[in-house]
Enzyme design. Structure first.
Site, mmCIF file in Angstrom:
data_model
loop_
_atom_site.group_PDB
_atom_site.id
_atom_site.type_symbol
_atom_site.label_atom_id
_atom_site.label_comp_id
_atom_site.label_asym_id
_atom_site.label_seq_id
_atom_site.Cartn_x
_atom_site.Cartn_y
_atom_site.Cartn_z
ATOM 1 N N ARG A 89 0.790 -1.221 -0.004
ATOM 2 C CA ARG A 89 -0.143 0.119 -0.037
ATOM 3 C C ARG A 89 0.913 1.269 0.090
ATOM 4 O O ARG A 89 1.689 1.489 1.014
ATOM 5 C CB ARG A 89 -0.877 0.056 1.303
ATOM 6 C CG ARG A 89 -1.602 1.206 1.391
ATOM 7 C CD ARG A 89 -2.600 1.193 2.858
ATOM 8 N NE ARG A 89 -3.033 2.617 2.787
ATOM 9 C CZ ARG A 89 -3.049 3.311 3.922
ATOM 10 N NH1 ARG A 89 -2.325 2.734 4.894
ATOM 11 N NH2 ARG A 89 -3.425 4.447 3.902
ATOM 12 N N HIS A 132 -2.701 10.927 1.090
ATOM 13 C CA HIS A 132 -2.303 10.966 2.399
ATOM 14 C C HIS A 132 -1.457 12.097 2.764
ATOM 15 O O HIS A 132 -0.234 12.187 3.016
ATOM 16 C CB HIS A 132 -1.196 9.651 2.503
ATOM 17 C CG HIS A 132 -0.643 8.954 3.760
ATOM 18 N ND1 HIS A 132 -1.172 7.711 4.059
ATOM 19 C CD2 HIS A 132 -0.373 9.530 4.770
ATOM 20 C CE1 HIS A 132 -0.474 7.434 5.211
ATOM 21 N NE2 HIS A 132 0.058 8.640 5.795
ATOM 22 N N GLU A 177 -6.787 8.502 6.893
ATOM 23 C CA GLU A 177 -7.067 9.179 8.071
ATOM 24 C C GLU A 177 -7.480 10.750 8.000
ATOM 25 O O GLU A 177 -6.657 11.611 8.528
ATOM 26 C CB GLU A 177 -5.601 9.107 8.837
ATOM 27 C CG GLU A 177 -5.157 7.718 9.397
ATOM 28 C CD GLU A 177 -3.967 7.582 10.222
ATOM 29 O OE1 GLU A 177 -3.362 8.666 10.331
ATOM 30 O OE2 GLU A 177 -3.625 6.510 10.401
ATOM 31 N N ASN A 303 -6.864 1.840 10.421
ATOM 32 C CA ASN A 303 -5.755 1.816 11.017
ATOM 33 C C ASN A 303 -5.896 1.948 12.678
ATOM 34 O O ASN A 303 -6.523 2.715 12.983
ATOM 35 C CB ASN A 303 -5.109 3.135 10.805
ATOM 36 C CG ASN A 303 -4.705 3.615 8.984
ATOM 37 O OD1 ASN A 303 -4.926 2.370 8.516
ATOM 38 N ND2 ASN A 303 -4.283 4.591 8.683
ATOM 39 N N TYR A 305 -3.919 1.833 16.564
ATOM 40 C CA TYR A 305 -2.541 1.882 17.141
ATOM 41 C C TYR A 305 -2.783 1.878 18.624
ATOM 42 O O TYR A 305 -1.925 1.149 19.183
ATOM 43 C CB TYR A 305 -1.868 3.271 16.849
ATOM 44 C CG TYR A 305 -1.237 3.283 15.315
ATOM 45 C CD1 TYR A 305 0.044 2.631 15.251
ATOM 46 C CD2 TYR A 305 -2.113 3.846 14.492
ATOM 47 C CE1 TYR A 305 0.292 2.821 13.693
ATOM 48 C CE2 TYR A 305 -1.606 3.847 13.219
ATOM 49 C CZ TYR A 305 -0.104 3.327 12.866
ATOM 50 O OH TYR A 305 0.214 3.210 11.381
ATOM 51 N N GLU A 370 -3.220 -0.218 8.378
ATOM 52 C CA GLU A 370 -1.995 0.256 9.140
ATOM 53 C C GLU A 370 -2.027 -0.143 10.621
ATOM 54 O O GLU A 370 -2.994 -0.379 11.259
ATOM 55 C CB GLU A 370 -1.721 1.870 9.111
ATOM 56 C CG GLU A 370 -1.334 2.547 8.035
ATOM 57 C CD GLU A 370 -1.230 4.120 8.262
ATOM 58 O OE1 GLU A 370 -0.941 4.488 9.535
ATOM 59 O OE2 GLU A 370 -1.369 4.839 7.328
#
Ligand code: IFM
Length: 466
Positions: A89, A132, A177, A303, A305, A370
């Site tokens: 990606r 991005h 995002e 994504n 985290y 991600e």
């Protein structure tokens, strides 16, 4: 040459097997790795301009040299081959393809054409993110994401990219995002373009979502059969106590539901519309916008985290805040270990998030686009990078993803963030997320221990016994 550990063989016992066809990948973004910011007609993005502001980015780091990927892409594809990646990606840089947001620059598109062909020649599926964060600076000067026109400029840019690459790209993601673009970019200003205005941030949310919807229409026009969607940075959100529940609801609204609901249900959540009434959210919506934004997607990029543990504000902060309408909200530690960025490591949060998406937005294929961690890696005297903390992080999160699969989540793939060490935005080059270490002086690449381990996971299509 493959870096799969010799201990991995098809006979070896696999404790957790992933579904056949599960996509194993790694991700990057244009401004973080490409370098070559002034070649072949590329013009400034908002990040080039932001990096020049004294103190905006740690150590005065900029998009140069990046990981020099623009020139070294073939060697980087060879590295991907050595890891056995099934998919890669990357993101396309708008200011290469349409410098200053204007006419198409064939030389800019040529780079992605070469990259896509190199990936296909290596048997790696190209997945492209169209935005991005590198908005052409000239468009920012015309209002950036606070201007509705930027959404239409985005659609034209998408048109040119998908027209050229649509016959070969395996998956399209419109935005990466948008929370960061809107709230970190326009509310706190800790990201480019560094604006500190809650009203501007709310307007950026709507125009980013509109850009997503218009982009989806253009992707459908040029690449009708190719899976397409959006990537959101989503967080499990919990309140510390009942007294903190309203703050947690607001954080969840701003971080998760303000993007999920328009894209997947075609409407802003009522509570978010109410919370953001003072900032004019409802007034930005024109006839037909919500239908455009709600254009059906084929998949959602997640994504993940860390989770957020929320406590209500005690005082209003002096600094500009990303948390529009709930300024001063506190994020408390829950005692888990942390990465170098101070982010708590919570694999269980990933399972929770995926289960929530299964329940609240059903029948939607999910890809983890991600997941990864920054640790202070160094190349040892023996030339190795022993990043055992990253290896443990990835192992924990893949086990958590597998737990979600077992509970019926339609999870189709996993992209590790990131293939290469890169420019971690305002944190500069010092915060390393790569599977592959980059020496930014010499551009030497060193495959980290975590990458060898990940190559083994890919080769087995599963995790080794714990
Ligand atoms: O480096 C970023 C990436 O660009 C977007 N998602 C989070 C990563 C780590 O902060």
């Amino acid at each position: 040459m493959s870096v799969v550990p010799s201990s991995v063989s098809s006979q070896e016992s696999v404790s957790l097997r992933f579904p056949t066809g599960f996509v194993w990948g790694a991700a990057t973004a244009s401004f973080q790795i490409e370098g070559a910011t002034t070649v072949d007609g590329r013009t400034d993005s908002i990040w080039d301009e932001f990096c020049r502001r004294p103190g905006a980015v740690a150590n005065g780091d900029t998009g140069e040299p990046g990981a020099d990927h623009y020139r070294r892409y073939q060697a980087d594809v060879d590295l991907m081959t050595s890891l056995g990646l099934g998919a890669y990606r990357f993101s396309v840089a708008w200011p290469r393809v349409r410098p200053d947001g204007g006419a198409v620059n064939p030389a800019g598109l040529d780079f992605y054409d070469r990259l896509v062909d190199a990936l296909l020649a290596a048997g790696i599926s190209p997945w492209a993110t169209l935005y991005h964060w590198d908005l052409p600076q000239a468009l920012e000067e015309a209002g950036g994401w606070t201007s509705r026109d930027t959404a239409y400029r985005f659609a034209d840019y998408v048109d040119s990219v998908v027209e050229r690459l649509g016959d070969r790209v395996a998956g399209w993601l419109t935005l990466n995002e948008p929370w960061c673009s809107a709230f970190a970019g326009y509310a706190s200003g800790r990201h480019a373009p560094g604006v500190a205005s809650p009203t501007a941030a709310v307007s950026a949310v709507h125009h980013l979502l509109l850009a997503h919807g218009l982009g989806m229409e253009r992707i459908r026009a040029h690449a009708p059969g190719t899976p397409a969607g959006i990537t959101l940075n989503l967080f499990p959100v919990a309140a510390v106590s009942p007294a903190d529940e309203d703050a947690a609801r607001r954080v969840d609204g701003l971080q998760n539901r303000i993007f999920l609901d328009p894209v997947l249900r075609g409407a802003y959540p009522d509570d978010v519309l109410m919370d953001l009434a003072p900032y004019g959210l409802a007034g930005l919506v024109r006839d037909g916008d919500m239908a455009t934004i709600g254009t059906p997607v084929d998949m959602l990029g997640v994504n993940y985290y860390r989770p957020l543990l929320v406590a209500a504000p005690l005082v209003s902060p002096d600094e500009p805040s990303e948390w529009v309408g709930v300024e001063g909200v506190r994020f408390l530690p829950s005692g888990l270990p942390r990465t170098e960025l101070g982010w708590e490591v919570s694999p269980a949060g990933l399972t929770d998030l995926l289960l929530r998406l299964r329940d609240e937005y059903p029948r939607l294929p999910l890809y983890i686009t991600e997941n990864g961690a920054a640790y202070p890696d160094a190349v040892g005297p023996d030339g190795q990078v022993r990043d055992t903390d990253r290896l443990a992080y990835l192992d924990g999160h893949l086990r958590a993803a597998h737990a979600a699969l077992r509970q019926g989540v339609d999870l189709r793939g996993y992209f590790c963030w990131s293939l290469l060490d890169n420019l971690e935005w305002a944190e500069g080059y010092a915060k390393r997320f790569g599977l592959v270490h980059v020496d930014f002086e010499t551009q030497a690449r060193t495959v980290k221990e975590s990458a060898r381990w990940y190559a083994g996971v890919i080769a087995r299509n599963g995790l080794p016994a714990a």
